[in-house]
Design an enzyme around this catalytic site. Structure first.
Site, PDB file in Angstrom:
ATOM      1  N   GLU A   5       0.846  -1.193   0.000  1.00 26.23           N
ATOM      2  CA  GLU A   5       0.000   0.000   0.000  1.00 26.23           C
ATOM      3  C   GLU A   5       0.882   1.244   0.000  1.00 26.23           C
ATOM      4  OE1 GLU A   5      -3.556  -0.499   0.813  1.00 26.23           O
ATOM      5  OE2 GLU A   5      -3.977   1.609   0.504  1.00 26.23           O
ATOM      6  N   LYS A 139     -11.471 -16.488  11.510  1.00 23.66           N
ATOM      7  CA  LYS A 139     -11.309 -16.042  10.117  1.00 23.66           C
ATOM      8  C   LYS A 139     -12.617 -15.796   9.372  1.00 23.66           C
ATOM      9  CE  LYS A 139      -6.902 -18.475   9.947  1.00 23.66           C
ATOM     10  NZ  LYS A 139      -6.093 -19.534   9.405  1.00 23.66           N
ATOM     11  N   ASP A 215      -0.801 -15.034  11.347  1.00 21.88           N
ATOM     12  CA  ASP A 215      -1.654 -15.628  10.322  1.00 21.88           C
ATOM     13  C   ASP A 215      -2.470 -14.507   9.668  1.00 21.88           C
ATOM     14  OD1 ASP A 215      -3.590 -16.923   8.848  1.00 21.88           O
ATOM     15  OD2 ASP A 215      -3.800 -18.570  10.285  1.00 21.88           O
ATOM     16  N   HIS A 311      -2.908  10.853  -2.511  1.00 23.35           N
ATOM     17  CA  HIS A 311      -2.954   9.604  -3.284  1.00 23.35           C
ATOM     18  C   HIS A 311      -2.574   9.822  -4.731  1.00 23.35           C
ATOM     19  CE1 HIS A 311      -5.540   6.790  -0.596  1.00 23.35           C
ATOM     20  NE2 HIS A 311      -4.371   7.092  -0.096  1.00 23.35           N
TER      21      HIS A 311
END
Ligand code: ADP
Length: 339
Positions: A5, A139, A215, A311
């Site tokens: 990013e 998850k 994870d 951006h």
């Protein structure tokens, strides 16, 4: 942080700079318990009901706890929460897991406790449908993690003096408070969010997870976060409350060389020498404090109207030209393609 990013690292660093200028962040750990929620089944509701009553009884809790705790030096059962749906019974085991994130450890304990329930407590007609019955919940988005917590529950807070809000963050206290209320609280309520009362906790959590061998799929629940901002005597009081940060400093991807080096850098590598769990708890505090920095910087960029401009100049793949210089004082504040 490991991320693709654009300017996320610069943006979070700006937040850190503001926090440090205000004297640093404090964190409070309010919970530490990984969960596993198996599903067991019976032929009749009468038997399922009897199982739930037994599991909730003092005797049931004691028997399951002894069985569970016998499987590990580190796993210590804290609570067992049960729910019933027809002839299915769901049991949410919650346990400390030392410095490990704990899924392997807890699964092993659950399997043994269910075996004892079946063979020694009179429930030999019980079918173990799945050691994970999604009542964990691992998850997947689920209100249970937001409400009851999973892994580490941490609150982080900083007070940013009003001159630092102006000089470092290019914003002002009241604008930030209003932005937080209208976006992170009301906007998320309008969207029907569960646990998403923040600007971009997921950006920081995921980047730290990748860098430190966590994870990455557990970012689903680890990013649960509510950001609160207040005007405290003219200064900005900001906090993030995160009930389900799932991290470990031993086992899994933490053993990989680069990730292990990152944990070392943070002073939380491996097993804590004297108090098992302290390294993992410290890592969770670091994650929450980093999210605090990320929230500060992005919200400031939004309040100042710098996000899109930053951006366009930093986050597009085209090579920046001289004419696309950053917004005044932006210092890469946006750092977030999705938010
Ligand atoms: P997880 O349960 O997170 O998937 P592992 O299966 O690798 O992780 O379990 C951690 C292993 O590390 C276990 O075998 C455990 O006995 C061992 N261990 C050694 N020291 C610690 C500690 N301080 N905290 C947790 N586990 C530890």
């Amino acid at each position: 942080m490991a991320t693709t990013e654009g300017v996320l690292v610069a943006s979070t660093s700006r937040g850190c700079k503001a926090i440090n200028a205000g004297g640093g962040a404090i964190t409070v750990l309010t919970g530490d318990g990984m969960t596993r929620g198996p599903c067991v089944g019976f032929e009749t509701l009468t038997r399922a009901g009897a199982a739930k009553v037994w599991l909730d009884s003092e005797e049931g809790q004691r028997t399951m706890k002894n069985a569970f705790n016998s499987t590990s030096r580190f796993a210590r059962l804290q609570t067992m929460k049960t729910a019933i749906a027809g002839t299915y019974v769901y049991i949410r085991f919650k346990t400390t897991t030392g410095d490990a994130m704990g899924m392997n450890m807890i699964s092993k304990g659950v399997e043994h406790a269910l075996h004892v329930m079946s063979t020694e407590a009179g429930f030999d007609d019980m079918a173990i449908i799945s050691v994970s019955g999604n009542y964990c919940t691992d998850k997947k988005p689920a209100a249970i993690n937001w409400i009851d917590g999973r892994g580490k529950s941490v609150v982080a807070e900083a007070i940013i003096p009003k001159d630092v809000v102006q000089s470092v963050l290019k914003s002002n206290v009241d604008a930030l408070v209003e932005l937080n209320t209208s976006k992170n609280l009301i906007g998320s309520a309008m969207a029907g969010s569960i646990g998403g009362f923040n600007a971009h906790a997921a950006n920081i959590v995921t980047a730290i997870f990748l860098a430190t061998g966590q994870d990455p799929a557990q970012n689903v629940e680890s990013c649960n976060c509510i950001t609160v901002m207040k005007n405290l005597h003219g200064n900005l009081q900001i906090s993030v409350s995160m009930p389900s940060i799932e991290v470990g400093t031993i086992g899994g991807g933490t053993l990989l060389e680069p990730q292990s080096a990152m944990l070392d850098l943070l002073g939380v590598k491996g097993a804590h020498p004297t108090n098992p769990g302290d390294n993992a708890r410290q890592l969770a505090r670091i994650v929450a404090a980093a999210v605090l920095a990320g929230e500060l910087s992005l919200c400031s960029a939004l309040a100042a109207g710098h996000l899109v401009k930053a951006h366009m100049s930093h986050n597009r793949s085209a090579v920046p030209t001289r004419s696309s210089t950053p917004a005044p004082g932006a210092g890469g504040p946006g750092g977030c393609r999705r938010r």
